[in-house]
Design an enzyme around this catalytic site. Structure first.
Site, PDB file in Angstrom:
ATOM      1  N   ASP A 152      21.653  12.451  14.996  1.00  0.00           N
ATOM      2  CA  ASP A 152      22.997  13.272  15.005  1.00  0.00           C
ATOM      3  C   ASP A 152      22.901  14.382  15.803  1.00  0.00           C
ATOM      4  O   ASP A 152      21.692  14.936  15.665  1.00  0.00           O
ATOM      5  CB  ASP A 152      23.642  13.613  13.582  1.00  0.00           C
ATOM      6  CG  ASP A 152      25.105  13.792  13.616  1.00  0.00           C
ATOM      7  OD1 ASP A 152      25.472  13.913  14.678  1.00  0.00           O
ATOM      8  OD2 ASP A 152      25.450  14.009  12.736  1.00  0.00           O
ATOM      9  N   LYS A 166      21.783   3.359  15.960  1.00  0.00           N
ATOM     10  CA  LYS A 166      21.915   3.456  14.549  1.00  0.00           C
ATOM     11  C   LYS A 166      23.193   3.685  14.098  1.00  0.00           C
ATOM     12  O   LYS A 166      23.877   4.846  14.581  1.00  0.00           O
ATOM     13  CB  LYS A 166      20.961   4.743  13.929  1.00  0.00           C
ATOM     14  CG  LYS A 166      21.034   4.942  12.768  1.00  0.00           C
ATOM     15  CD  LYS A 166      19.931   6.038  12.381  1.00  0.00           C
ATOM     16  CE  LYS A 166      19.886   6.164  10.517  1.00  0.00           C
ATOM     17  NZ  LYS A 166      19.042   5.214  10.160  1.00  0.00           N
ATOM     18  N   TRP A 167      23.943   2.884  13.548  1.00  0.00           N
ATOM     19  CA  TRP A 167      25.380   2.841  13.580  1.00  0.00           C
ATOM     20  C   TRP A 167      25.711   3.414  12.042  1.00  0.00           C
ATOM     21  O   TRP A 167      25.547   2.734  11.036  1.00  0.00           O
ATOM     22  CB  TRP A 167      25.990   1.675  13.597  1.00  0.00           C
ATOM     23  CG  TRP A 167      27.794   1.472  13.794  1.00  0.00           C
ATOM     24  CD1 TRP A 167      28.236   1.688  12.629  1.00  0.00           C
ATOM     25  CD2 TRP A 167      28.308   1.064  14.814  1.00  0.00           C
ATOM     26  NE1 TRP A 167      29.875   1.627  13.021  1.00  0.00           N
ATOM     27  CE2 TRP A 167      29.779   1.112  14.474  1.00  0.00           C
ATOM     28  CE3 TRP A 167      28.312   0.522  16.102  1.00  0.00           C
ATOM     29  CZ2 TRP A 167      30.789   0.682  15.213  1.00  0.00           C
ATOM     30  CZ3 TRP A 167      29.148   0.268  16.933  1.00  0.00           C
ATOM     31  CH2 TRP A 167      30.517   0.157  16.515  1.00  0.00           C
ATOM     32  N   ASP A 168      26.573   4.503  11.919  1.00  0.00           N
ATOM     33  CA  ASP A 168      26.380   5.280  10.657  1.00  0.00           C
ATOM     34  C   ASP A 168      27.883   5.399  10.044  1.00  0.00           C
ATOM     35  O   ASP A 168      28.982   4.835  10.886  1.00  0.00           O
ATOM     36  CB  ASP A 168      26.178   6.975  10.612  1.00  0.00           C
ATOM     37  CG  ASP A 168      25.426   7.120   9.357  1.00  0.00           C
ATOM     38  OD1 ASP A 168      25.623   6.439   8.322  1.00  0.00           O
ATOM     39  OD2 ASP A 168      24.413   8.088   9.375  1.00  0.00           O
ATOM     40  N   ASP A 207      19.130   7.052   2.372  1.00  0.00           N
ATOM     41  CA  ASP A 207      18.796   8.291   2.722  1.00  0.00           C
ATOM     42  C   ASP A 207      17.651   8.880   1.963  1.00  0.00           C
ATOM     43  O   ASP A 207      16.986   9.864   2.318  1.00  0.00           O
ATOM     44  CB  ASP A 207      19.633   9.326   2.731  1.00  0.00           C
ATOM     45  CG  ASP A 207      21.022   9.203   3.904  1.00  0.00           C
ATOM     46  OD1 ASP A 207      20.685   8.516   4.788  1.00  0.00           O
ATOM     47  OD2 ASP A 207      22.155   9.529   3.856  1.00  0.00           O
TER      48      ASP A 207
END
Length: 697
Positions: A341, A450-452, A520
């Protein structure tokens, strides 16, 4: 294999070790006959010929026996299907026909009043039965639309036993996939998600073993897993006569899912079921094999060791800083470098930028391509983080299209993590995201995404839509469609599913992604319990795990050795997420050794059979991976009590007459000794860990 009885009304589906049988009565009632060990067609027909249960006042003879109970008629159980028009609710079915090939059976029914065809689909994938349903409105063009209040994928019926134990995976953010077991009592046990995604709180999987007698390696286990990434519900109900049924599908309640107009069809997601007599471990390995063979894209390709820059940088990203991290990651042997991010739009905190998927011009003045080229020159692949389904109020996208988010008119637009949820059910939103992401993936040599998804549904409104309830399911179908389209247009790009960690893990998303972000929580000790639960149903091949800094400042300030952190993460798809600029030369050198070791054991970890030898319950825990003549053991010691040596670990799936050399010690072990007396790990103290490689000689 599918066999059909002589009268065409008994069907038997069989895999290598199990069978599933059903029977259509003369009254067009589709009844369940058998699910369990493999039987013959003659056995199934003998079951079909047995007399029905005797009449009992206030009970229905159909309850607990139908393959797919519906609303209406002489039934009291939870219906799998509920439809209505303004005037008529419920259904009355007449059998039309059936069609079968080698591995798929379709049984068709029709409701004259609603002009509705129901097709029940059965597919045998080895010993996993995939079940789903298809609804088609076959009325004339001027016929009224049907409101589908609920359309579950399947109802599973278990044989009668004295009692059952229920296993489920529960948790919360940073503590996902926790295994819980409890006695099943009369009534209904319901798990699910009202959140718009699979959820951290429950995974859409249940398992039941009779008498609570199953162990890790023995006993009958029935289990079911739902292939759906939105809101869902699984109901486990024990009826008054002791029969147990499991019903599951999309949506958490019966408030309405779709308006079915004439000529339109909808299909439910797969609700898969598996019977095994190999205990919880045998059940897990069957699920793992099924997913590697039939669900996960390119499962034969081993996943690379990755580095992710998030914990090193948070939002403080710069191009030069990423290059410095990339050089250190490459020296460590990392194969995939991921910028997390903060690379796009005005994204200097979590308050802005979501929705604007172009590189930040101050941080990446020439776009992502120069950094990606440098990463490739270092011998690594290049990846990025995105969260396409979300938007910040402080973004160019939201300022241009405030109507594109889920909301209710006249109500406050709730924000979590300073973000709102885009209404992906809208075609204009789908087109925008396609154009943005397709352009992004074409702008630089990007190998991984990375698809959040960091925001549950709350204000799931759709102003102006005649039937806004359809948003819940339509969002997921649009997500699937977007991922499918991107994969087809960019076949070299791998995708990871992330949802604040383990919030979107299910068979539906796994069919479209290459791995999942398990949690996480990167604390290596906490991760052992999370990974223990995760592998009850999903394979190590998709279980991403990182080595991060110590103390673990993100969650608990626990101090652990680099050894313990690496061995914990090596149980799945290895990643590194610490601030490498703060690691000493000694730590970097040690890390390189662990990465090299992981590459050696990776084919066995990601493609082999997994055995949970000892659960992480406070002392010694261990897992074993077996592929061909190689068997590797990962062992962890949480604490050594009273100075007592940890017990030896008994291994599985070895040839008792064979000899196995431990590559770490050079010792040659007899297979029978390893199976019955065990292997000493040599661990001692607190938070110790080891990798032990055994090869047959």
């Amino acid at each position: 294999m599918i066999e059909i009885g002589a009268d065409g009304r008994t069907w038997l589906l069989s895999g290598p070790g199990s069978s599933y049988a059903l029977r259509l009565t003369d009254r067009d009632e589709l009844l369940h006959l058998h699910w369990g060990p493999r039987i013959t067609l003659a056995d199934a027909e003998a079951l079909a010929a047995e007399p029905p249960a005797p009449y009992w006042p206030f009970e229905s003879p159909l309850d607990g026996h139908e393959e797919y109970p519906v609303e209406g008629g002489p039934r009291f159980v939870r219906p799998a299907l509920s439809v209505r028009t303004d005037e008529v609710r419920g259904t009355e079915w007449r059998y039309r026909n059936a069609a079968a090939d080698d591995d798929e059976l379709q049984v068709h029914f029709f409701d004259e009043v609603h002009h509705l065809q129901l097709t029940l689909v059965y597919r045998m994938r080895d010993d996993v039965v995939e079940r789903s349903a298809i609804l088609i409105h076959q009325g004339p063009a001027d016929a009224p639309a049907l409101e589908v209040l609920r359309a579950d994928s399947a109802t599973w019926t278990l044989p009668v036993r004295d009692r059952w134990r229920l296993s489920q995976l529960h948790g919360r953010w940073a503590a996902e996939s926790r295994l819980g077991r409890s006695e099943l009592t009369y009534g209904e046990k319901i798990i699910g998600s009202r959140r718009g995604h699979t959820g951290h709180q429950h995974l859409p999987w249940v398992a039941l073993d009779a008498e609570g007698a199953a162990t890790e390696e023995s006993g009958e286990v029935y289990s079911c897993a739902l292939a759906w990434s939105g809101s869902w519900r699984i109901a486990v109900q024990q009826l008054p006569d002791g029969i147990v049924q499991i019903t599951g599908g999309t949506g958490h309640d019966d408030s309405g899912q779709a308006l079915l107009k004439p000529g339109v069809a909808i299909a439910t997601p797969v609700f898969a079921g598996l019977w095994s007599d190999g205990g919880f471990g045998g059940t897990s390995r069957a699920w793992h094999t099924y997913q590697r063979k039939y669900v996960i894209p390119d499962a034969a390709q081993d996943r690379p060791v990755l580095y992710n820059s998030w914990e090193a940088t948070n939002f403080g990203i710069s191009e030069d800083q990423q290059r410095a991290l990339a050089r250190r990651a490459a020296d460590m042997g990392v194969e995939l470098f991921v910028v997390d991010d903060g690379w796009f739009g005005a994204r200097t905190s979590d308050r802005a930028g979501l929705g604007d998927w172009t590189p930040n011009p101050d941080r990446f003045p020439h776009g992502l391509k120069p950094l990606a080229d440098d990463v490739h020159a270092l011998g690594m692949r290049f990846g990025i983080w995105v969260e396409p389904e979300m938007v910040n109020a402080d973004s160019d996208l939201y300022r241009a299209h405030p109507d594109w988010v889920q909301h209710f008119p006249g109500r406050t637009r709730t924000e979590f993590r300073n973000q709102l949820v885009l209404n992906l059910a809208r075609e204009d939103v789908q087109q925008y995201l396609w154009e943005q992401l397709d352009t992004l993936l074409g702008s630089a040599p990007i190998d991984y995404v990375k698809w959040d998804f960091n925001r549950c549904f709350t204000d799931a409104g759709w102003p102006g839509e005649p039937y806004p309830q359809r948003l819940w399911n339509a969002h997921v179908h649009a997500l699937y469609g977007l991922l499918d389209r991107l994969r087809a247009a960019h076949p070299g790009v791998a995708f990871e599913s992330c949802s604040g960690g383990g919030g979107r893990i299910d068979l539906g998303i796994m069919a479209r992604t290459d791995q999942v972000w398990t949690s996480d929580n990167t604390d290596p000790l906490d991760r052992l319990a999370i990974q223990h639960g995760f592998t009850q149903v999903h394979p190590a091949r998709v279980m991403a795990a990182w080595v991060t800094d110590s103390p673990n400042v993100q969650l608990n300030d626990r101090v652990s050795s680099l050894r313990f952190r690496f061995v914990s993460a090596m149980a799945g798809v290895l990643g590194v997420g610490g601030d490498l600029t703060e690691w000493s030369d000694e730590e970097l050198a040690e890390a390189r050794q662990w990465v090299d070791l992981y590459k050696d054991i990776r084919p066995v970890v990601q493609r082999g059979d997994l055995y949970r030898l000892r659960a992480p319950e406070g002392g010694l825990s261990a897992v074993q991976y077996v592929l061909g003549d190689e068997t590797f053991v990962l062992a962890w010691l949480q604490a050594q009590h009273y100075g007592e040596a940890p017990p030896a670990v008994r291994l599985r799936e070895l040839d008792p007459a064979g000899s196995y050399e431990c590559l770490e010690t050079g010792t040659v072990h007899r297979g029978a000794v390893l199976l019955h007396h065990g292997l000493r790990t040599g661990l001692h103290g607190d938070l110790d860990a080891a990798v032990l490689r055994l090869r047959r000689i």
